[in-house]
Design a protein around this motif. Structure first.
Motif, PDB file in Angstrom:
ATOM      1  N   ALA A   2      24.952  24.354 -12.096  1.00 56.29           N
ATOM      2  CA  ALA A   2      25.784  24.555 -10.915  1.00 56.29           C
ATOM      3  C   ALA A   2      25.152  25.611 -10.018  1.00 56.29           C
ATOM      4  CB  ALA A   2      27.180  24.991 -11.321  1.00 56.29           C
ATOM      5  N   GLY A   3      25.044  25.280  -8.738  1.00 57.28           N
ATOM      6  CA  GLY A   3      24.485  26.214  -7.775  1.00 57.28           C
ATOM      7  C   GLY A   3      22.972  26.214  -7.717  1.00 57.28           C
ATOM      8  N   SER A   4      22.311  25.415  -8.562  1.00 58.40           N
ATOM      9  CA  SER A   4      20.851  25.373  -8.526  1.00 58.40           C
ATOM     10  C   SER A   4      20.383  24.575  -7.315  1.00 58.40           C
ATOM     11  CB  SER A   4      20.293  24.763  -9.812  1.00 58.40           C
ATOM     12  OG  SER A   4      20.733  23.435  -9.951  1.00 58.40           O
ATOM     13  N   ARG A   5      19.174  24.897  -6.847  1.00 55.56           N
ATOM     14  CA  ARG A   5      18.599  24.227  -5.694  1.00 55.56           C
ATOM     15  C   ARG A   5      17.225  23.686  -6.058  1.00 55.56           C
ATOM     16  NH1 ARG A   5      18.637  28.133  -0.730  1.00 55.56           N
ATOM     17  NH2 ARG A   5      17.812  29.623  -2.201  1.00 55.56           N
ATOM     18  N   THR A   6      16.807  22.648  -5.360  1.00 60.17           N
ATOM     19  CA  THR A   6      15.537  21.988  -5.633  1.00 60.17           C
ATOM     20  C   THR A   6      14.509  22.388  -4.593  1.00 60.17           C
ATOM     21  OG1 THR A   6      16.715  20.083  -6.527  1.00 60.17           O
ATOM     22  CG2 THR A   6      14.430  19.741  -5.871  1.00 60.17           C
ATOM     23  N   LEU A   7      13.306  22.794  -5.042  1.00 58.60           N
ATOM     24  CA  LEU A   7      12.170  23.015  -4.144  1.00 58.60           C
ATOM     25  C   LEU A   7      11.036  22.129  -4.638  1.00 58.60           C
ATOM     26  CD1 LEU A   7      10.734  24.441  -1.808  1.00 58.60           C
ATOM     27  CD2 LEU A   7      10.082  26.244  -3.424  1.00 58.60           C
ATOM     28  N   LEU A   8      10.626  21.203  -3.792  1.00 58.02           N
ATOM     29  CA  LEU A   8       9.573  20.238  -4.114  1.00 58.02           C
ATOM     30  C   LEU A   8       8.297  20.661  -3.388  1.00 58.02           C
ATOM     31  CD1 LEU A   8       8.864  17.388  -5.294  1.00 58.02           C
ATOM     32  CD2 LEU A   8       9.711  16.434  -3.142  1.00 58.02           C
ATOM     33  N   LEU A   9       7.183  20.736  -4.121  1.00 60.46           N
ATOM     34  CA  LEU A   9       5.896  21.107  -3.534  1.00 60.46           C
ATOM     35  C   LEU A   9       4.952  19.930  -3.666  1.00 60.46           C
ATOM     36  CD1 LEU A   9       5.564  24.672  -5.126  1.00 60.46           C
ATOM     37  CD2 LEU A   9       6.439  24.099  -2.844  1.00 60.46           C
ATOM     38  N   GLY A  10       4.291  19.559  -2.552  1.00 64.36           N
ATOM     39  CA  GLY A  10       3.431  18.387  -2.634  1.00 64.36           C
ATOM     40  C   GLY A  10       2.381  18.348  -1.568  1.00 64.36           C
ATOM     41  N   GLY A  11       1.994  17.370  -1.671  1.00 61.81           N
ATOM     42  CA  GLY A  11       1.414  16.123  -1.530  1.00 61.81           C
ATOM     43  C   GLY A  11       2.135  15.289  -0.465  1.00 61.81           C
ATOM     44  N   ASP A  12       2.119  14.004  -0.775  1.00 66.09           N
ATOM     45  CA  ASP A  12       2.563  12.988   0.185  1.00 66.09           C
ATOM     46  C   ASP A  12       4.033  13.170   0.558  1.00 66.09           C
ATOM     47  OD1 ASP A  12       3.547  10.254   1.117  1.00 66.09           O
ATOM     48  OD2 ASP A  12       1.379   9.937   0.969  1.00 66.09           O
ATOM     49  N   HIS A  13       4.303  13.115   1.860  1.00 70.42           N
ATOM     50  CA  HIS A  13       5.655  13.365   2.344  1.00 70.42           C
ATOM     51  C   HIS A  13       6.637  12.266   1.951  1.00 70.42           C
ATOM     52  CE1 HIS A  13       7.552  16.003   5.734  1.00 70.42           C
ATOM     53  NE2 HIS A  13       8.354  15.879   4.699  1.00 70.42           N
ATOM     54  N   ALA A  14       6.153  11.129   1.510  1.00 65.21           N
ATOM     55  CA  ALA A  14       7.054  10.071   1.043  1.00 65.21           C
ATOM     56  C   ALA A  14       7.867  10.532  -0.167  1.00 65.21           C
ATOM     57  CB  ALA A  14       6.259   8.816   0.693  1.00 65.21           C
ATOM     58  N   ASP A 128       6.484  19.896   6.580  1.00 64.90           N
ATOM     59  CA  ASP A 128       5.151  19.307   6.494  1.00 64.90           C
ATOM     60  C   ASP A 128       4.195  20.371   7.030  1.00 64.90           C
ATOM     61  OD1 ASP A 128       2.704  17.948   7.162  1.00 64.90           O
ATOM     62  OD2 ASP A 128       3.786  16.051   7.252  1.00 64.90           O
ATOM     63  N   LEU A 129       3.189  20.719   6.259  1.00 63.58           N
ATOM     64  CA  LEU A 129       2.270  21.784   6.674  1.00 63.58           C
ATOM     65  C   LEU A 129       1.569  21.495   7.996  1.00 63.58           C
ATOM     66  CD1 LEU A 129       0.842  22.778   3.208  1.00 63.58           C
ATOM     67  CD2 LEU A 129       2.178  24.251   4.733  1.00 63.58           C
ATOM     68  N   LEU A 175      -0.036  19.257   1.655  1.00 62.65           N
ATOM     69  CA  LEU A 175      -1.244  20.024   1.351  1.00 62.65           C
ATOM     70  C   LEU A 175      -2.244  19.060   0.720  1.00 62.65           C
ATOM     71  CD1 LEU A 175      -2.703  22.773   1.191  1.00 62.65           C
ATOM     72  CD2 LEU A 175      -1.729  23.023  -1.097  1.00 62.65           C
ATOM     73  N   ALA A 176      -3.462  19.058   1.234  1.00 64.30           N
ATOM     74  CA  ALA A 176      -4.518  18.165   0.728  1.00 64.30           C
ATOM     75  C   ALA A 176      -5.625  19.026   0.115  1.00 64.30           C
ATOM     76  CB  ALA A 176      -5.049  17.290   1.862  1.00 64.30           C
ATOM     77  N   PRO A 177      -5.537  19.328  -1.184  1.00 62.97           N
ATOM     78  CA  PRO A 177      -6.437  20.300  -1.805  1.00 62.97           C
ATOM     79  C   PRO A 177      -7.894  19.892  -1.878  1.00 62.97           C
ATOM     80  CG  PRO A 177      -5.038  19.283  -3.462  1.00 62.97           C
ATOM     81  CD  PRO A 177      -4.544  18.810  -2.123  1.00 62.97           C
ATOM     82  N   THR A 178      -8.218  18.634  -1.604  1.00 63.06           N
ATOM     83  CA  THR A 178      -9.625  18.210  -1.647  1.00 63.06           C
ATOM     84  C   THR A 178     -10.312  18.352  -0.293  1.00 63.06           C
ATOM     85  OG1 THR A 178      -9.022  15.913  -1.192  1.00 63.06           O
ATOM     86  CG2 THR A 178      -9.176  16.576  -3.516  1.00 63.06           C
ATOM     87  N   LEU A 179      -9.575  18.723   0.736  1.00 59.25           N
ATOM     88  CA  LEU A 179     -10.163  18.835   2.079  1.00 59.25           C
ATOM     89  C   LEU A 179     -10.678  20.247   2.338  1.00 59.25           C
ATOM     90  CD1 LEU A 179      -7.603  16.800   4.225  1.00 59.25           C
ATOM     91  CD2 LEU A 179      -9.747  16.020   3.201  1.00 59.25           C
ATOM     92  N   ALA A 186      -3.686  26.657   1.168  1.00 64.87           N
ATOM     93  CA  ALA A 186      -2.823  26.905   0.023  1.00 64.87           C
ATOM     94  C   ALA A 186      -2.198  28.301   0.090  1.00 64.87           C
ATOM     95  CB  ALA A 186      -3.611  26.738  -1.276  1.00 64.87           C
ATOM     96  N   ARG A 187      -2.956  29.279   0.580  1.00 68.92           N
ATOM     97  CA  ARG A 187      -2.405  30.637   0.717  1.00 68.92           C
ATOM     98  C   ARG A 187      -1.232  30.641   1.699  1.00 68.92           C
ATOM     99  NH1 ARG A 187      -5.604  34.612  -1.558  1.00 68.92           N
ATOM    100  NH2 ARG A 187      -7.727  33.946  -2.064  1.00 68.92           N
ATOM    101  N   VAL A 188      -1.385  29.928   2.811  1.00 63.87           N
ATOM    102  CA  VAL A 188      -0.289  29.834   3.789  1.00 63.87           C
ATOM    103  C   VAL A 188       0.894  29.099   3.159  1.00 63.87           C
ATOM    104  CG1 VAL A 188       0.414  28.895   6.030  1.00 63.87           C
ATOM    105  CG2 VAL A 188      -1.846  29.956   5.777  1.00 63.87           C
ATOM    106  N   ALA A 189       0.611  28.038   2.422  1.00 70.11           N
ATOM    107  CA  ALA A 189       1.681  27.270   1.776  1.00 70.11           C
ATOM    108  C   ALA A 189       2.473  28.135   0.799  1.00 70.11           C
ATOM    109  CB  ALA A 189       1.090  26.053   1.062  1.00 70.11           C
TER     110      ALA A 189
END
Length: 198
Positions: A2-14, A128-129, A175-179, A186-189
């Motif tokens: 209860a009261g928890s929130r979700t933070l998703l870190l990624g990749g593809d915005h889909a 979206d970054l 974030l596209a870590p191979t570019l 990543a530091r900004v993210a």
């Protein structure tokens, strides 16, 4: 949980679509603060699939996961806007802001009102970054010149703190870590993620 929130870190915005589906089951239709260079509301035919980083917002609206009266998109500036995509967003009542709009002092009150409307009920924040200028975050899938500065982006994130209830979910995507420039990006993210959690 209860009261928890979700933070998703990624990749593809889909991936945001899955988070919205799960959270809408729990909370009903959500408000959305969407920080992005692109509207992400193309028809699936444009991409050959209904679920794509360029279609997830339309899909979420069509599934009733979002309250269109409580959606604000900020930072929009990509040249690939499709007339149908913009017409769709306007028809459902989405508030769309370009970087120039965000910087216009004559629109400051309107922006404050639009941001407040997002938080009149359970809300999601999607970043979206590529909303930032590529000089700050070069390692994204679709960089677009003329983006927001870090302070401008943080002001929008911090505006969510004025909502009566904290956001129920948020993400930081593309974030596209191979570019080239991945470490800087990543530091900004990480900095932005910490502000989302603060």
């Amino acid at each position: 949980l209860a009261g928890s929130r979700t933070l998703l870190l990624g990749g593809d915005h889909a991936l945001t679509l899955g988070a919205l589906r799960a959270l809408a089951r729990q909370h009903g239709s959500l408000g959305l603060l969407h920080l992005d260079a692109h509207p992400d509301a193309a028809d699936g035919a444009a991409w050959g699939t209904d679920i794509h980083h360029g279609t997830w917002l339309r899909q979420a609206l069509e599934e009733g996961l979002l309250d269109p009266e409580r959606i604000l998109q900020a930072g929009l500036r990509a040249p690939r806007f499709d007339a149908d995509e913009l017409a769709f967003l306007q028809a459902v009542g989405v508030r769309m802001w370009t970087p120039a709009d965000l910087r216009d002092p004559l629109l400051a009150l309107r922006l404050k009102e639009d941001l407040a409307a997002v938080g009149r009920g359970p809300a999601y924040l999607s970043l979206d970054l590529d909303v930032l200028d590529p000089s700050l975050v070069p390692a994204v899938a679709e960089p677009v010149p003329g983006g927001l500065s870090l302070p401008e982006t943080l002001r929008l994130i911090h505006a969510a703190r004025q909502w009566p209830e904290p956001w129920v979910g948020a993400d930081l995507m593309e974030l596209a870590p191979t570019l080239e420039g991945a470490e800087t990006s990543a530091r900004v993210a990480v900095h932005l993620a910490l502000h989302l959690l603060a």
